[in-house]
Design a protein around this motif. Structure first.
Motif, PDB file in Angstrom:
ATOM      1  N   ARG A  53       0.992  -1.046  -0.020  1.00 57.18           N
ATOM      2  CA  ARG A  53       0.062   0.016  -0.121  1.00 57.18           C
ATOM      3  C   ARG A  53       1.026   1.018  -0.038  1.00 57.18           C
ATOM      4  O   ARG A  53       1.856   1.147   0.472  1.00 57.18           O
ATOM      5  CB  ARG A  53      -0.739   0.045   1.137  1.00 57.18           C
ATOM      6  N   PRO A  57      -5.337   6.129   2.049  1.00 54.65           N
ATOM      7  CA  PRO A  57      -6.502   6.173   0.973  1.00 54.65           C
ATOM      8  C   PRO A  57      -6.757   7.508   0.928  1.00 54.65           C
ATOM      9  O   PRO A  57      -6.601   8.625   1.554  1.00 54.65           O
ATOM     10  CB  PRO A  57      -7.578   5.516   1.695  1.00 54.65           C
ATOM     11  N   GLN A  71      -7.517   3.821  -3.244  1.00 53.17           N
ATOM     12  CA  GLN A  71      -6.262   3.025  -2.831  1.00 53.17           C
ATOM     13  C   GLN A  71      -5.012   3.343  -3.577  1.00 53.17           C
ATOM     14  O   GLN A  71      -5.262   2.991  -5.021  1.00 53.17           O
ATOM     15  CB  GLN A  71      -6.491   1.588  -2.435  1.00 53.17           C
ATOM     16  N   GLY A  94     -11.175  -6.460  -2.726  1.00 55.61           N
ATOM     17  CA  GLY A  94     -11.143  -5.640  -1.617  1.00 55.61           C
ATOM     18  C   GLY A  94     -12.622  -5.266  -1.257  1.00 55.61           C
ATOM     19  O   GLY A  94     -13.704  -5.745  -1.529  1.00 55.61           O
ATOM     20  N   ALA A 139     -10.296  -0.770   0.959  1.00 54.68           N
ATOM     21  CA  ALA A 139      -9.392  -1.897   1.564  1.00 54.68           C
ATOM     22  C   ALA A 139      -9.282  -2.792   0.475  1.00 54.68           C
ATOM     23  O   ALA A 139     -10.055  -3.127  -0.523  1.00 54.68           O
ATOM     24  CB  ALA A 139     -10.008  -2.292   2.702  1.00 54.68           C
ATOM     25  N   SER A 141      -8.001  -6.542  -0.097  1.00 53.67           N
ATOM     26  CA  SER A 141      -7.574  -7.956   0.518  1.00 53.67           C
ATOM     27  C   SER A 141      -6.554  -9.157   0.015  1.00 53.67           C
ATOM     28  O   SER A 141      -6.069  -9.588   0.319  1.00 53.67           O
ATOM     29  CB  SER A 141      -8.899  -8.825   0.991  1.00 53.67           C
TER      30      SER A 141
END
Length: 179
Positions: A53, A57, A71, A94, A139, A141
């Motif tokens: 990341r 965000p 993101q 996500g 987010a 995942s």
């Protein structure tokens, strides 16, 4: 009175009284640090891939449209073959910014999945880095490698039952402001 203090101190410290005072203070102030491991793509996949990341965000304002979360994701590629890679397709999984209830150990029906076609230039055995802005994602995942396109025209696609999947690093890179 002095004996009572000594007994109380000995009771609190246990066998620590037999250690030197410097060693005792060093031992008691040591901290354990857990460092999460990075998720790496399986050796059976044609590339090594890591995801990090990149920054916090953000909210993207679009012309006449409501603002939406996004993101930033940095992908680090390692070409395990000797043929140059010119493109890849990944599937990012996500969630959006709405509140979710996710069962422990399960997935949610509100999970987002989106395919991204990425132009890359990775020489045989070489490395590269790409940056993605993932609109609608609050987010991330997991990231699945779907396909690879080589400079010689060949194409690799993930066979059924093969999983070329990684999770983004849990460490978050942030930018320093005001330096």
């Amino acid at each position: 009175m002095w004996r009572h203090r000594f007994f109380f101190t000995a009771l609190l410290c246990g066998t620590g009284l037999t250690l030197s005072p410097n060693l005792l203070s060093q031992t008691m102030t040591q901290h354990a640090l857990g460092v999460p491991t990075l998720s790496m793509m399986a050796d059976t996949c044609p590339v090594g891939l890591q995801a990090q990341r990149n920054g916090m965000p953000v909210i993207i304002a679009t012309n006449g449209q409501p603002q939406e979360p996004a993101q930033q994701l940095r992908l680090s590629w390692l070409n395990r073959r000797q043929t140059e890679i010119v493109a890849a397709a990944v599937v990012v999984h996500g969630f959006d910014a709405t509140p979710h209830l996710i069962p422990a150990g399960g997935s949610s029906s509100s999970e987002l999945s989106k395919v991204y076609a990425i132009k890359v230039d990775i020489s045989g055995g070489g490395n590269a880095m790409t940056e993605l802005t993932l609109r609608h994602f609050a987010a991330i995942s997991a990231i699945d490698l779907r396909s690879i396109e080589y400079a010689n025209g060949n194409r690799w696609s993930a066979p059924a039952g093969t999983r070329c999947r990684i999770a983004p690093s849990p460490l978050l890179l942030i930018d320093a402001i005001g330096q």
